[in-house]
Design an enzyme around this catalytic site. Structure first.
Site, mmCIF file in Angstrom:
data_model
loop_
_atom_site.group_PDB
_atom_site.id
_atom_site.type_symbol
_atom_site.label_atom_id
_atom_site.label_comp_id
_atom_site.label_asym_id
_atom_site.label_seq_id
_atom_site.Cartn_x
_atom_site.Cartn_y
_atom_site.Cartn_z
ATOM 1 N N THR A 8 5.614 1.560 -0.446
ATOM 2 C CA THR A 8 6.303 1.493 -1.731
ATOM 3 C C THR A 8 7.733 1.920 -1.470
ATOM 4 O OG1 THR A 8 5.645 3.745 -2.322
ATOM 5 C CG2 THR A 8 4.280 1.947 -3.178
ATOM 6 N N SER A 9 8.631 1.522 -2.358
ATOM 7 C CA SER A 9 10.050 1.796 -2.161
ATOM 8 C C SER A 9 10.431 3.246 -2.428
ATOM 9 C CB SER A 9 10.890 0.888 -3.058
ATOM 10 O OG SER A 9 10.639 -0.457 -2.730
ATOM 11 N N THR A 10 9.724 3.889 -3.371
ATOM 12 C CA THR A 10 10.088 5.261 -3.736
ATOM 13 C C THR A 10 8.847 6.152 -3.759
ATOM 14 O OG1 THR A 10 9.781 4.950 -6.109
ATOM 15 C CG2 THR A 10 11.963 4.403 -5.216
ATOM 16 N N GLN A 13 6.261 6.011 -6.869
ATOM 17 C CA GLN A 13 5.255 4.962 -7.018
ATOM 18 C C GLN A 13 3.924 5.374 -6.380
ATOM 19 O OE1 GLN A 13 7.900 2.155 -5.082
ATOM 20 N NE2 GLN A 13 7.980 0.942 -6.951
#
Length: 188
Positions: A8-10, A13
């Protein structure tokens, strides 16, 4: 061996991240590489995952965008795994390069990426030719060359070439080029 990759990007999440890992484990993945990092930044777990894969292994991802940031990046990953003799399975797209159909789909993606690149380069060449014909294109302005007078001035003041490069934000080779050109033009 089935190997999974989840991303996930962050760090916010959490649910999506945990869901990916659980999905991979339900499929029988023996080793999961997981990270919470932007697709455009450094991804050490992806690098470790790609290094880990061996001939006969299958890399499984839940969605293609979790693995690759672009079509070109997919081409790089696909090519690297092809050379190793490993396969890729992308669950949301139904791609499985261990089957003839899945391999064909992956190869189509690679061909589309190459086609896009050729179109981009052709449009770029046409645009540059048109701009040159109109006298509007001269290429990138050499940034260091504009600072040659300052290089000479600083050197005459006793500043060393490495310091000149730092002060002016140019390379040392540009400093030496300026000094050589100044010396050559001063000779009779």
């Amino acid at each position: 061996m089935l190997v999974g990759y989840a991303r996930t990007s962050t760090h916010d999440q959490v649910a999506g991240f945990e869901d990916q890992i659980e999905h991979l484990k339900r499929l029988g993945v023996e080793k999961v590489f997981a990270e919470q990092a932007s697709a455009v930044g450094d991804r050490p777990q992806l690098a470790s995952c790609l290094d880990f894969l061996r001939e006969g292994d299958t890399l499984i991802v839940t969605r293609l965008d979790r693995l690759c940031r672009s079509t070109a990046h997919f081409c790089e990953v696909f090519d690297r795994l092809e050379r190793k003799g490993a396969a890729i399975r992308v669950l949301d797209l139904g791609i499985d390069t261990s089957s003839p159909t899945g391999r064909m789909v992956a190869e189509i993606v690679v061909a589309v990426a190459a086609f896009e690149r050729r179109l981009l380069l052709e449009r770029q060449r046409v645009g540059i030719a048109a701009a040159k014909a109109q006298g509007k294109y001269r290429g990138r302005a050499p940034t260091a060359r504009r600072r040659f007078a300052e290089v000479i001035e600083l050197r005459r003041a006793g500043v060393l070439p490495a310091e000149i490069a730092i002060r002016l934000g140019i390379s040392r080779s540009s400093v030496f080029r300026a000094l050589r050109e100044a010396k050559a033009s001063a000779m009779p």
